[in-house]
Enzyme design. Structure first.
Site, PDB file in Angstrom:
ATOM      1  N   SER A  80     -17.796 -30.046  18.728  1.00 52.43           N
ATOM      2  CA  SER A  80     -16.346 -29.877  18.633  1.00 52.43           C
ATOM      3  C   SER A  80     -16.040 -28.440  18.228  1.00 52.43           C
ATOM      4  O   SER A  80     -16.881 -27.554  18.410  1.00 52.43           O
ATOM      5  CB  SER A  80     -15.772 -30.882  17.634  1.00 52.43           C
ATOM      6  OG  SER A  80     -14.369 -30.934  17.733  1.00 52.43           O
ATOM      7  N   ASN A  81     -14.874 -28.191  17.693  1.00 50.62           N
ATOM      8  CA  ASN A  81     -14.511 -26.849  17.224  1.00 50.62           C
ATOM      9  C   ASN A  81     -13.547 -26.975  16.055  1.00 50.62           C
ATOM     10  O   ASN A  81     -13.173 -28.089  15.682  1.00 50.62           O
ATOM     11  CB  ASN A  81     -13.913 -26.033  18.382  1.00 50.62           C
ATOM     12  CG  ASN A  81     -12.686 -26.718  18.949  1.00 50.62           C
ATOM     13  OD1 ASN A  81     -11.673 -26.863  18.291  1.00 50.62           O
ATOM     14  ND2 ASN A  81     -12.800 -27.180  20.194  1.00 50.62           N
ATOM     15  N   ALA A  82     -13.146 -25.832  15.499  1.00 50.20           N
ATOM     16  CA  ALA A  82     -12.397 -25.848  14.227  1.00 50.20           C
ATOM     17  C   ALA A  82     -10.879 -26.006  14.386  1.00 50.20           C
ATOM     18  O   ALA A  82     -10.141 -25.811  13.426  1.00 50.20           O
ATOM     19  CB  ALA A  82     -12.705 -24.560  13.457  1.00 50.20           C
ATOM     20  N   SER A  83     -10.424 -26.375  15.572  1.00 47.29           N
ATOM     21  CA  SER A  83      -8.974 -26.524  15.756  1.00 47.29           C
ATOM     22  C   SER A  83      -8.412 -27.573  14.787  1.00 47.29           C
ATOM     23  O   SER A  83      -8.938 -28.674  14.682  1.00 47.29           O
ATOM     24  CB  SER A  83      -8.683 -26.952  17.197  1.00 47.29           C
ATOM     25  OG  SER A  83      -7.334 -27.351  17.301  1.00 47.29           O
ATOM     26  N   ALA A 141      -7.572 -27.311  21.856  1.00 48.24           N
ATOM     27  CA  ALA A 141      -8.804 -26.527  21.997  1.00 48.24           C
ATOM     28  C   ALA A 141      -9.838 -27.479  22.603  1.00 48.24           C
ATOM     29  O   ALA A 141     -10.568 -28.170  21.899  1.00 48.24           O
ATOM     30  CB  ALA A 141      -9.253 -26.017  20.639  1.00 48.24           C
TER      31      ALA A 141
END
Ligand code: C5P
Length: 218
Positions: free
Chosen positions: A23-26, A92
Site C-alpha cells: 500500500s502507500n501512506a495516503s 493514491a
C-alpha cells in the site's frame, strides 16, 4: 441544476497473503476535504474510498463505497460513472499488485532463503479509464512527485485526458496542508500558497464546477 461528483480517495491495498499487503501512506484527508466542500456547494457526491482511518459519513447527498484494492475501486467507479458530471481521482492507487495472492500466510520456513521474489502485475489505471469514457464529464487528477513535478504532471494531464491536474510535492502525503499547482488542459497554471487541505479542496471544487459549466454550455 445539481452537479454530481464522483471522488476516489485514500490508498488501495494489494494483498500478498491473507494478512500482508502492498500500500502507500495516503491518509485520505484530501479526498474527505473534497467530499465536504462538494457537499457545501450543494453537489451530490459518490465517494469511492480506499482503506484509511479517515471516515467519510454517508448522508442523503453522499453515497460512500468502501473498497480495498485497485480492481475493486475500478469496478465501483465503472458502476457509478454514468451518474457523474465530474470525476476527481484523489486516490493514491497502487500501481502494481501481486500476480497471485497466497491462500495461507506465507511462512519463512517455506521460503528457504533470505530473499523472496514477489512478482507484481500492473493495476488498471482508473482515471485513464474515465478519461477514455468521459463524454462531457470533467476529469480531474492528482500528481505527486519527488522530482520534475510540473513536467511529469503535464504529461499525465495529456496521457489521461484530464481537464485539470493538481500537482503536489511528496511532502503533501499525510500532511494537513499543501501548496499545489493546478494545471489546466489549455496549459494555464494556478499556484496555490501553502494552505489547509480544506482550502485546497475549495479551489479544486470551484475550478472543477467552473470547467463543467463551460463544457455543458459548449
Ligand atoms: O500516474 P500516477 O499514479 O502518478 O497518476 C496519479 C493520478 O492517476 C491520480 O489522480 C490517481 O488517482 C490516478 N490513478 C488512477 N489509477 C491508477 C493510478 C493512478 O486512477 N492505477
Amino acid at each position: 441544476m445539481t452537479v454530481t461528483i464522483l471522488i476516489t480517495s485514500g490508498p488501495t491495498r494489494e494483498y500478498i497473503d491473507p494478512v500482508r499487503f502492498i500500500s502507500n501512506a495516503s491518509s485520505g484527508k484530501m479526498g474527505k476535504a473534497l467530499v465536504q466542500e462538494a457537499l457545501k456547494q450543494n453537489c451530490k457526491v459518490i465517494a469511492v474510498k480506499g482503506p484509511s482511518d479517515i471516515d467519510i459519513p454517508e448522508n442523503k447527498n453522499c453515497k460512500v463505497i468502501n473498497v480495498i484494492s485497485a480492481k475493486e475501486m475500478l469496478s465501483a467507479v465503472k458502476q457509478n460513472l454514468k451518474s457523474a458530471d465530474i470525476f476527481i481521482g484523489a486516490a493514491a492507487v497502487s500501481d502494481y499488485r501481486p500476480v497471485s495472492v497466497a491462500k495461507n500466510k506465507i511462512k519463512k520456513k517455506d521460503i528457504g532463503s533470505d530473499t523472496i521474489n514477489l512478482k507484481l502485475i500492473k493495476n488498471p489505471d482508473i482515471i485513464k479509464y474515465v478519461g477514455n469514457h468521459k463524454n462531457k464529464k470533467v476529469v480531474v487528477g492528482f500528481a505527486l512527485e519527488t522530482k520534475n513535478l510540473l513536467s511529469y504532471a503535464k504529461t499525465k494531464l495529456k496521457e489521461k485526458q484530464l481537464d485539470m491536474i493538481v500537482a503536489n510535492g511528496a511532502n503533501t502525503i499525510s500532511s494537513e496542508k499543501s501548496s499545489p499547482v493546478l494545471i489546466f488542459k489549455d496549459g494555464s497554471v494556478k499556484k496555490i500558497k501553502l494552505v489547509s487541505k480544506e482550502k485546497v479542496a475549495k479551489e479544486i471544487i470551484n475550478e472543477s464546477i467552473g470547467i463543467y459549466k463551460t463544457v455543458k454550455t459548449r
